[in-house]
Motif scaffolding. Structure first.
Motif, PDB file in Angstrom:
ATOM      1  N   TYR A 328       0.835  -1.200   0.000  1.00  0.00           N
ATOM      2  CA  TYR A 328       0.000   0.000   0.000  1.00  0.00           C
ATOM      3  C   TYR A 328       0.873   1.255   0.000  1.00  0.00           C
ATOM      4  O   TYR A 328       0.590   2.217   0.717  1.00  0.00           O
ATOM      5  N   GLN A 330       1.059   3.505  -2.142  1.00  0.00           N
ATOM      6  CA  GLN A 330       0.336   4.678  -2.610  1.00  0.00           C
ATOM      7  C   GLN A 330      -0.493   5.322  -1.504  1.00  0.00           C
ATOM      8  O   GLN A 330      -0.984   6.447  -1.659  1.00  0.00           O
ATOM      9  N   SER A 331      -0.690   4.616  -0.378  1.00  0.00           N
ATOM     10  CA  SER A 331      -1.508   5.144   0.717  1.00  0.00           C
ATOM     11  C   SER A 331      -0.678   5.583   1.908  1.00  0.00           C
ATOM     12  O   SER A 331      -1.235   5.872   2.972  1.00  0.00           O
ATOM     13  N   ASN A 337      -3.563   6.458  10.567  1.00  0.00           N
ATOM     14  CA  ASN A 337      -4.752   6.621   9.725  1.00  0.00           C
ATOM     15  C   ASN A 337      -5.696   5.432   9.909  1.00  0.00           C
ATOM     16  O   ASN A 337      -5.320   4.389  10.428  1.00  0.00           O
ATOM     17  N   ARG A 341      -9.513   3.514   5.174  1.00  0.00           N
ATOM     18  CA  ARG A 341      -9.109   4.539   4.218  1.00  0.00           C
ATOM     19  C   ARG A 341      -7.831   4.139   3.488  1.00  0.00           C
ATOM     20  O   ARG A 341      -7.721   4.306   2.261  1.00  0.00           O
ATOM     21  N   CYS A 342      -6.892   3.614   4.226  1.00  0.00           N
ATOM     22  CA  CYS A 342      -5.599   3.256   3.622  1.00  0.00           C
ATOM     23  C   CYS A 342      -5.712   2.034   2.722  1.00  0.00           C
ATOM     24  O   CYS A 342      -5.147   2.010   1.627  1.00  0.00           O
ATOM     25  N   HIS A 344      -8.640   0.369   1.626  1.00  0.00           N
ATOM     26  CA  HIS A 344      -9.773   0.216   0.699  1.00  0.00           C
ATOM     27  C   HIS A 344     -10.273   1.535   0.122  1.00  0.00           C
ATOM     28  O   HIS A 344     -11.258   1.538  -0.609  1.00  0.00           O
ATOM     29  N   ASN A 345      -9.591   2.650   0.492  1.00  0.00           N
ATOM     30  CA  ASN A 345      -9.981   3.968  -0.017  1.00  0.00           C
ATOM     31  C   ASN A 345     -11.469   4.213   0.226  1.00  0.00           C
ATOM     32  O   ASN A 345     -12.196   4.704  -0.656  1.00  0.00           O
ATOM     33  N   ASP A 347     -14.712   5.532   3.046  1.00  0.00           N
ATOM     34  CA  ASP A 347     -14.987   6.497   4.112  1.00  0.00           C
ATOM     35  C   ASP A 347     -15.574   5.854   5.349  1.00  0.00           C
ATOM     36  O   ASP A 347     -15.802   6.522   6.361  1.00  0.00           O
TER      37      ASP A 347
END
Length: 899
Positions: A328, A330-331, A337, A341-342, A344-345, A347
């Protein structure tokens, strides 16, 4: 001096991580009155009097450590009984610059220092008072010498007693103590200092403290700066940096912790310094082991090839290992965090979420989900475990182990696809243990052989061959070949078997695999094809013979028929009728030759099978000692058939059945409508069929004969000619049907006929059309045939009907005659083929090109051309087979010439 030494004494040791107390030594427990269970795991703020004091110590820690690698601050601690303790707290990071590893702290109880300061018991203060007393005594001595002497002695005695008390106290403490003057020269050492330095007080006095207190840096072995010099220079308490080693007089080393404080007079003048130190080799080793363990655990944490994520109760990520950081990337950053969110993108938490289920139930949860997008990790397997508080057992977080199962998933998908392929394969597939116990078979296997168990009877008809194959497979070899096997209900099948062994990595046989292909119907089809090829090869010969013989037979047949028609004598007519009956048997034999010959195409008409079947079979069975039972539904579909040829098939099969029941028996004939789908049968094409079953109760046929019964000229009867069933086979094939037979010796035989059905509505039958009427005609009727005797006998028949017969040898002559006399010609009859000249097929084109619609009939006893079956298509009016009788010729002329 004693008060300063006590204020510099480091009393306890403990470890704090993320603000939580991880470990303390017995000194701290004794000082505070807590047990280890009551203090370990609690927030470090519980030790301080107020949150403000705790915040102050924390701020100082983070301010001083980047500069000095350590920090020190004073605070007030509260004991279990509510007592206040003034303490000095020193902090050291366990992970160097990485504060996440935690801190090692030392604490010194400085309560006594504070109290003694109030009681004025410090050595400097005592000296100050001694000096005052001395001045007062000196003044009084001038006036009262005797009183002064007494007072001075009392003061000296008191000072001596105090110094002895202080000296005893100094010598009894457990830390090493070195006292120096303001030049850094050693004045005294207590026994602990003598032991640690290897110097006695007498040897050390007068030497500079650097010589007695020899210290180096444990990391680079460089000379360490002595704290005495800095304390004298700066006038403050100075502590040693971490990693300090004391080397005694004999070269022995130990890790120490120390502090140095200046000794001041009452006026604040620095009189010297006191150095307090202790052997912390064990504690230092413990600290290093803690650092090493933390580093090891961190290395292990990051070296695990599965992803690891530690989260709190609110799904905040506390820590991840290197694998998840790579997946991950990119996260990043992940720590701090929300996991959803990290990873599975999203909310909000996923549904279902294994971590939430674990937090709710306290159980281990599992799930398979999609991997991070844009990576090669397509599928991941996630296990979620609860993290519990060691004392309360409360769930405080969750740790998730994430494994890349992309290759496993692909392998499972491949295995699943292979399993489906095997399960739905058209061939039967079975797997057994090396001991021969069956444990798997697919649908096709069950369809052919039925349900099986490991204890089922053998499939092999030849059990000797079965053992040979089994021995080969157990030895790791394979076998391929064709054999006989028992199918459902004991039916014997022809099976093509491919058998082989599965082996493990050690080349040991772990299973036996068999692939079974039922080739029973295929072999029948092959035999059918072989029979067809035999018929085709014989057709050329049979057709040629039958053609010539038929012409001769036609002449004989025709002349006798004409003679019988013209005679008025009863006895002559009777004899001629007998001759016709005898010759008719020869005609039937010739017709059979013609049927399986290449030119025996049927002349088909759509018509119902009932009552045609009953009439034909009843006639064939009449006069025998057997009976016949019919089961033919009224809704049996009509078929497009050549009635004469199908009657011949029924005659041949029924006659065979009667011969097989020499002592009498029963023939059962049943019919049913059937629909075949694509590939349902290896030989029969898809479509609608009428199935006729002809079953007898005769002697049956052995297996070695069953496959040859349709061979031309093959017969088991002494007087048989071997053409009956081969002819029947040829007729059914030319009707686009299929013929099959089942027979067991002593159990009778059953023939199955499959004829293509026609489901269209048939026109109502006109009974009067079947009534034969005597034909009367006039005018010229042209006959063209290459055989003179045939031309002449047909001419005789036409003269009986009232025509003028004009006989021509070939088509050229016939066409030429037509051109000249076309207006007088009433009809024409052409032979289909004329060797070496124009035949009927070519002549009709010339006639129609002239523009005439005169009736022209085509006649042949044998023809490879389809003209006989569909004459209208080629310009002819109708067709008639040779040899024919006057009655048949009359029916033809009545139907077409009257029009």
């Amino acid at each position: 001096m004693l008060s300063t030494v006590m204020s510099s004494y480091p009393g306890g040791i403990g470890i704090v991580k993320d603000g939580v107390i991880v470990w303390v030594n017995d000194y701290i427990l004794a000082m505070l009155g807590y047990s280890s269970d009551e203090i370990i795991g609690q927030n470090a703020g519980m030790l301080h009097l107020t949150d403000e004091e705790f915040d102050y110590v924390e701020k100082e820690k983070y301010r001083q450590i980047p500069v000095n690698d350590s920090a020190a601050a004073e605070s007030q601690w509260v004991t279990r009984d509510g007592e206040l303790r003034a303490v000095k707290v020193s902090s050291f990071p366990l992970g160097g610059g990485d504060y996440s590893a935690g801190f090692l702290f030392t604490v010194a109880d400085i309560s006594s220092e504070k109290n003694n300061a109030l009681n004025l018991h410090s050595p400097a203060t005592l000296l100050f008072f001694a000096a005052i007393l001395f001045i007062v005594a000196l003044s009084v001595a001038l006036l009262f010498l005797a009183a002064m002497v007494r007072k001075m002695k009392a003061v000296q005695r008191s000072l001596r007693e105090s110094e002895e008390q202080l000296s005893a106290t100094l010598y009894s403490i457990g830390d090493g103590v070195i006292c120096c003057d303001n030049q850094g020269l050693v004045r005294s050492l207590n026994p602990v200092a003598e032991k640690l330095t290897g110097w006695t007080t007498s040897d050390a006095q007068g030497n500079h403290v650097d010589q007695v207190f020899n210290i180096v840096n444990a990391l680079n072995r460089e000379k360490a700066i002595n704290p005495v010099g800095r304390s004298l220079e700066w006038g403050v308490i100075v502590g040693l940096a971490n990693h300090t080693i004391l080397i005694d007089r004999k070269g022995k080393e130990c890790q120490i912790a120390d502090s140095c404080a200046p000794i001041r007079s009452a006026a604040g003048e620095i009189l010297g310094a006191v150095l307090v130190f202790r052997d912390v080799t064990r504690e230092y080793s413990m600290q290093e082991r803690i650092k090493s363990s933390e580093a090891l655990l961190s290395d292990v944490f990051n070296s695990i090839q599965d992803g690891i994520c530690v989260s709190d109760k609110n799904l905040n990520i506390l820590r991840v290992n290197r694998v998840l950081e790579e997946w991950y990337a990119q996260s990043m950053p992940l720590t701090g965090n929300k996991c959803y969110r990290c990873f599975h993108n999203a909310d909000k938490p996923c549904s279902p979420c294994p971590a939430l289920r674990t937090l709710s139930t306290g159980n281990t949860e599992w799930n398979v989900i999609r991997g991070p997008s844009g990576t090669a990790v397509e599928w991941i397997e996630l296990y979620s475990y609860p993290i519990r508080d060691s004392q309360s057992g409360e769930i405080v977080g969750v740790v998730e182990f994430v494994r890349n199962i992309t290759e496993k998933r692909k392998a499972e998908d491949t295995v699943r696809a292979l399993k489906e392929t095997v399960e739905n394969a058209t061939d039967g597939i079975a797997i057994s243990t090396p001991q021969g116990q069956l444990y798997y078979y697919n649908k096709s296997f069950e369809l052919v052989f039925g349900e099986r168990t490991s204890s089922s009877e053998s499939l092999f008809v030849d059990t000797t061959l079965e053992k040979e194959i089994f021995d080969l497979l157990v030895a790791g070899k394979s076998w391929t070949g064709e054999t006989k096997m028992y199918g459902k209900k004991g039916r014997i099948l022809d099976v093509f078997l491919r058998a082989y062994s599965n082996k493990d990595e050690n080349d040991a046989v772990i299973s036996l695999v068999g692939i079974y292909t039922d080739v029973t119907e295929t072999k029948k089809a092959e035999k059918s094809l072989a029979n067809m090829l035999k018929l085709e090869s014989l057709g050329i010969m049979a057709g040629g013979i039958a053609h010539d013989f038929n012409n001769l037979l036609g002449a004989i047949f025709g002349y006798i028929d004409v003679a019988a028609f013209e005679t008025n004598e009863e006895s002559t007519a009777k004899n001629l009728g007998t001759a016709l009956h005898t010759i008719d048997r020869a005609r039937n034999l010739t017709q059979q030759l013609l049927t399986f010959a290449k030119g025996g195409d049927p002349i088909k008409k759509t018509q119902p099978l009932c009552p045609f079947i009953e009439q034909t079979v009843t006639f064939a069975i009449s006069g025998s000692n057997s009976s016949c039972r019919f089961d033919l539904p009224k809704d049996l579909w009509p078929c497009s058939i050549d009635k004469n040829q199908i009657a011949q098939v029924l005659d041949n099969i029924v006659i065979n059945a009667l011969q097989a029941m020499s002592d009498g028996g029963s023939v059962e004939i049943t019919g049913e409508n059937m629909v075949f789908s694509e590939n349902q049968h290896p030989t029969i094409r898809s479509g609608k069929y009428v199935k006729l079953s002809i079953k007898d109760s005769g002697i049956g046929m052995p297996k070695d004969i069953l496959g040859r019964i349709c061979d031309p000229f093959f017969t088991t009867k002494e007087k048989g000619h071997g053409l009956g069933l081969s002819t029947s086979y040829s007729i059914i094939k030319r009707h686009d049907g299929y013929i099959d037979v089942e027979s067991r010796q002593g159990k009778g035989s059953t023939f199955y006929l499959y004829l293509p059905a026609v489901t269209e509505t048939l026109p109502p039958r006109d009974a009067s059309a079947d009534a034969q009427k005597k034909h009367k005609g006039s005018g010229i009727f042209v006959v063209m045939d290459d055989e003179k005797v045939v031309r002449e006998v047909i001419g005789k028949m036409l003269e009986i009907f009232g025509y003028e017969a004009v006989l021509k040898e070939n088509g050229t002559d016939a066409v030429e005659f037509f051109r000249k006399e076309k207006n007088r010609i009433r009809g024409m009859l052409f032979d289909l083929t004329i060797p070496g000249n124009m035949g009927g097929k070519e002549a009709i084109l010339e006639i129609r090109n002239i523009g005439s619609n005169v009736p022209v009939f085509v006649s042949s006893g044998y023809a490879a051309d389809p003209v006989m079956a569909d004459p209208e298509k080629y310009g002819f009016t109708a067709s008639i087979r040779k040899p024919f009788m006057i009655a048949q010729f009359t029916e033809l002329l009545n139907q077409y010439m009257d029009k």
